[in-house]
Design a protein around this motif. Structure first.
Motif, PDB file in Angstrom:
ATOM      1  N   ILE A  59      -5.645  83.595  -8.280  1.00 11.74           N
ATOM      2  CA  ILE A  59      -6.935  84.049  -7.760  1.00 11.74           C
ATOM      3  C   ILE A  59      -7.081  85.565  -7.910  1.00 11.74           C
ATOM      4  CG2 ILE A  59      -8.383  84.191  -5.683  1.00 11.74           C
ATOM      5  CD1 ILE A  59      -7.092  81.574  -4.784  1.00 11.74           C
ATOM      6  N   GLY A  60      -5.991  86.291  -7.856  1.00 10.21           N
ATOM      7  CA  GLY A  60      -6.047  87.747  -7.973  1.00 10.21           C
ATOM      8  C   GLY A  60      -6.231  88.217  -9.401  1.00 10.21           C
ATOM      9  N   THR A  61      -5.334  87.785 -10.294  1.00 17.38           N
ATOM     10  CA  THR A  61      -5.382  88.231 -11.695  1.00 17.38           C
ATOM     11  C   THR A  61      -6.345  87.406 -12.537  1.00 17.38           C
ATOM     12  OG1 THR A  61      -3.538  86.781 -12.340  1.00 17.38           O
ATOM     13  CG2 THR A  61      -2.991  88.987 -11.527  1.00 17.38           C
ATOM     14  N   GLU A  62      -6.722  86.219 -12.039  1.00 14.98           N
ATOM     15  CA  GLU A  62      -7.626  85.292 -12.748  1.00 14.98           C
ATOM     16  C   GLU A  62      -7.032  84.884 -14.091  1.00 14.98           C
ATOM     17  OE1 GLU A  62     -11.538  86.966 -12.815  1.00 14.98           O
ATOM     18  OE2 GLU A  62     -11.716  86.974 -10.619  1.00 14.98           O
ATOM     19  N   GLU A  63      -5.710  84.647 -14.088  1.00 13.01           N
ATOM     20  CA  GLU A  63      -4.996  84.181 -15.273  1.00 13.01           C
ATOM     21  C   GLU A  63      -4.476  82.768 -15.027  1.00 13.01           C
ATOM     22  OE1 GLU A  63      -4.593  85.741 -18.165  1.00 13.01           O
ATOM     23  OE2 GLU A  63      -5.609  87.598 -17.574  1.00 13.01           O
ATOM     24  N   TYR A  64      -4.300  82.000 -16.127  1.00 13.09           N
ATOM     25  CA  TYR A  64      -3.745  80.656 -16.056  1.00 13.09           C
ATOM     26  C   TYR A  64      -2.259  80.701 -16.402  1.00 13.09           C
ATOM     27  CZ  TYR A  64      -8.742  79.761 -16.792  1.00 13.09           C
ATOM     28  OH  TYR A  64     -10.115  79.786 -16.720  1.00 13.09           O
ATOM     29  N   ARG A  65      -1.485  79.825 -15.755  1.00 12.09           N
ATOM     30  CA  ARG A  65      -0.064  79.733 -16.087  1.00 12.09           C
ATOM     31  C   ARG A  65       0.428  78.313 -15.798  1.00 12.09           C
ATOM     32  NH1 ARG A  65       0.017  83.002 -11.358  1.00 12.09           N
ATOM     33  NH2 ARG A  65       0.777  81.868  -9.516  1.00 12.09           N
ATOM     34  N   VAL A  66       1.434  77.900 -16.538  1.00 14.02           N
ATOM     35  CA  VAL A  66       2.043  76.575 -16.353  1.00 14.02           C
ATOM     36  C   VAL A  66       3.121  76.666 -15.280  1.00 14.02           C
ATOM     37  CG1 VAL A  66       3.364  74.729 -17.464  1.00 14.02           C
ATOM     38  CG2 VAL A  66       1.552  75.902 -18.731  1.00 14.02           C
ATOM     39  N   VAL A  67       3.118  75.704 -14.358  1.00 15.49           N
ATOM     40  CA  VAL A  67       4.115  75.653 -13.283  1.00 15.49           C
ATOM     41  C   VAL A  67       5.289  74.791 -13.748  1.00 15.49           C
ATOM     42  CG1 VAL A  67       4.573  74.979 -10.900  1.00 15.49           C
ATOM     43  CG2 VAL A  67       2.343  75.927 -11.520  1.00 15.49           C
ATOM     44  N   GLU A  68       6.485  75.338 -13.696  1.00 14.91           N
ATOM     45  CA  GLU A  68       7.672  74.582 -14.092  1.00 14.91           C
ATOM     46  C   GLU A  68       7.992  73.521 -13.041  1.00 14.91           C
ATOM     47  OE1 GLU A  68      10.712  76.919 -16.697  1.00 14.91           O
ATOM     48  OE2 GLU A  68      10.311  78.115 -14.892  1.00 14.91           O
ATOM     49  N   LEU A  69       8.301  72.317 -13.508  1.00 19.22           N
ATOM     50  CA  LEU A  69       8.578  71.181 -12.630  1.00 19.22           C
ATOM     51  C   LEU A  69      10.077  70.910 -12.563  1.00 19.22           C
ATOM     52  CD1 LEU A  69       5.695  68.795 -13.784  1.00 19.22           C
ATOM     53  CD2 LEU A  69       5.671  70.511 -11.965  1.00 19.22           C
ATOM     54  N   PRO A  70      10.533  70.171 -11.548  1.00 22.11           N
ATOM     55  CA  PRO A  70      11.969  69.867 -11.456  1.00 22.11           C
ATOM     56  C   PRO A  70      12.445  69.023 -12.634  1.00 22.11           C
ATOM     57  CG  PRO A  70      10.704  68.748  -9.720  1.00 22.11           C
ATOM     58  CD  PRO A  70       9.777  69.688 -10.383  1.00 22.11           C
ATOM     59  N   ASP A  71      13.683  69.252 -13.088  1.00 17.17           N
ATOM     60  CA  ASP A  71      14.237  68.544 -14.246  1.00 17.17           C
ATOM     61  C   ASP A  71      14.612  67.101 -13.927  1.00 17.17           C
ATOM     62  OD1 ASP A  71      14.021  70.713 -15.982  1.00 17.17           O
ATOM     63  OD2 ASP A  71      15.926  71.561 -15.259  1.00 17.17           O
TER      64      ASP A  71
END
Length: 403
Positions: free
Chosen positions: A234-246
């Motif tokens: 919400i601050g930087t207004e950038e998208y990123r992928v969230v790493e999930l458990p292996d």
């Protein structure tokens, strides 16, 4: 016996422990108290204390109306009288943040609303523009949250378009800022909002956790449908992928929720009637994913979603298929049913004094204008039907006289 006056330095310490309803009443005690309760620093401290101590929370259920339920007593107060209560359309809750609810009336109007202060703010209308070569509007999803750096509340509107090709899609993403009271377009969303085979969209509203909104997505609509989680900061207004458990198994239906401000991953293994709920203890750290509970159901289900922790944190409230709500003990895994049924949505709401640029008059004016338009349409249709009926009667009488 004369009562001793309360020392001035103790007054803030006393008031900060009270609920919003009491504080709003005590604004009338004196100018000093009113100034203290309205002070932005006091408002932030009161909100922070409520969140840390897990007090002054309720769960807003969306049935036919908006119903707040106290999680400690489970006493149901009267239905919330929100800005769109008199509308003919069903009101949708787009998100909840710091005591504010983002509401959509099913048409074009969106409002931010503080239920405890009974103050609301109507958002300016913003048109959706179709990009070239994309002619089908597939989804419109929203997300609501707070940027602590700029101290601004933002509403994200994400529109997804489908093209003529199976794998072609586009998007339009706009952000509304309460501070500027305006919309602006940001860069497009490069992922496809994940849709199940039955057409159900996973996570219609962005899940707010750690100042970011989260959705379950895939890379392509057809050729690459592997689901994963994407965050919008919400601050930087950038998208990123969230790493999930292996250690996740295969063949589960993915969803995300927020519990106590932390991101949760829900793995629904529908074929074996098992749900695993994972919590990211330290946001952004893959190794901090911890399995919170593994929930077994004796009968088939479509989904299980966590709603809230109990006050002491040893139980989690679960929504099963939108038909029943149960408490699940995290240690014994024992399940206790509640009396709530048929839920189409639930949002955590904390009491707060967060102010809004109040424009209730604008909302009331728009609502009344729509009512007048609907009434005029109804009367016009009734008048036309009456004329048609009279014309038919006249034709019948004329035909009878000619015979």
């Amino acid at each position: 016996m004369a009562t001793l006056p309360v020392p001035c330095d103790l007054i803030p310490e006393i008031l900060i422990r009270l609920g919003v309803k009491d504080l709003l009443r005590f604004r009338c005690v004196s100018k000093q108290w009113c100034s203290l309760i309205d002070d932005p620093d006091f408002i932030k401290l009161h909100l922070s204390r409520s969140r840390k101590r897990n007090t002054h929370f309720s769960l807003v259920f969306k049935v036919c109306h908006l119903i707040p339920v106290d999680l400690n007593s489970f006493v149901i107060p009267p239905v919330l009288n929100h800005p769109f209560s008199d509308e003919a359309f069903c009101t949708q809750v787009l998100g909840s943040c710091n005591g504010l609810l983002a509401l959509h009336n099913g048409e074009q109007d969106i409002a931010l609303w503080n239920p405890l202060k009974r103050k609301s703010h109507m958002l300016p209308f913003n048109e959706i523009k179709f990009p070239p070569y994309f002619c089908f509007l597939q989804f419109i999803v929203y997300g609501f949250g707070h940027d602590p750096i700029s101290d601004d509340y933002k509403l994200v509107r994400m529109v997804q378009f489908d093209g003529r090709d199976d794998d072609s899609f586009g998007s339009e993403v706009k952000v509304y800022s309460l501070r500027t009271n305006s919309w602006r377009r940001i860069k497009d969303f490069p992922f496809y909002l994940y849709k199940r085979a039955d057409g159900y969209l996973q996570g219609e509203s962005g899940v707010l956790a750690n100042n970011a909104l989260h959705w379950v997505v895939s890379k392509k609509p057809k050729s690459d449908t592997r689901s994963f989680v994407v965050a919008f900061d919400i601050g930087t207004e950038e998208y990123r992928v969230v790493e999930l458990p292996d250690c996740l198994d295969q063949g589960f239906r993915m969803n995300v929720k927020s519990l106590d401000g932390s991101l949760c991953l829900i793995a629904n293994y529908c074929e074996v009637h098992v749900v695993d709920i994972w919590m990211m203890k330290e946001y952004g750290v893959k190794e901090s994913w911890t399995k919170l509970v593994s929930f077994n159901q004796s009968k088939p289900f479509d989904f299980v979603l966590p709603l809230a922790f109990s006050k002491n944190g040893d139980q989690v409230l679960l929504n099963i298929d939108g038909n029943e709500v149960v408490w699940c003990d995290l240690r014994s895994k024992r399940v206790e049913k509640t009396r709530f049924r048929c839920l189409s949505g639930a949002h955590m709401l904390v009491e707060s004094l967060v102010p809004l640029n109040d424009n209730d008059a604008v909302i009331n004016k728009k609502v009344m204008a729509r009512k007048r338009r609907r009434e005029m349409v109804r009367k016009s249709r009734k008048k036309k039907n009456t004329k048609r009926f009279r014309f038919r009667v006249w034709n019948i009488e004329k035909a009878g006289k000619s015979e």
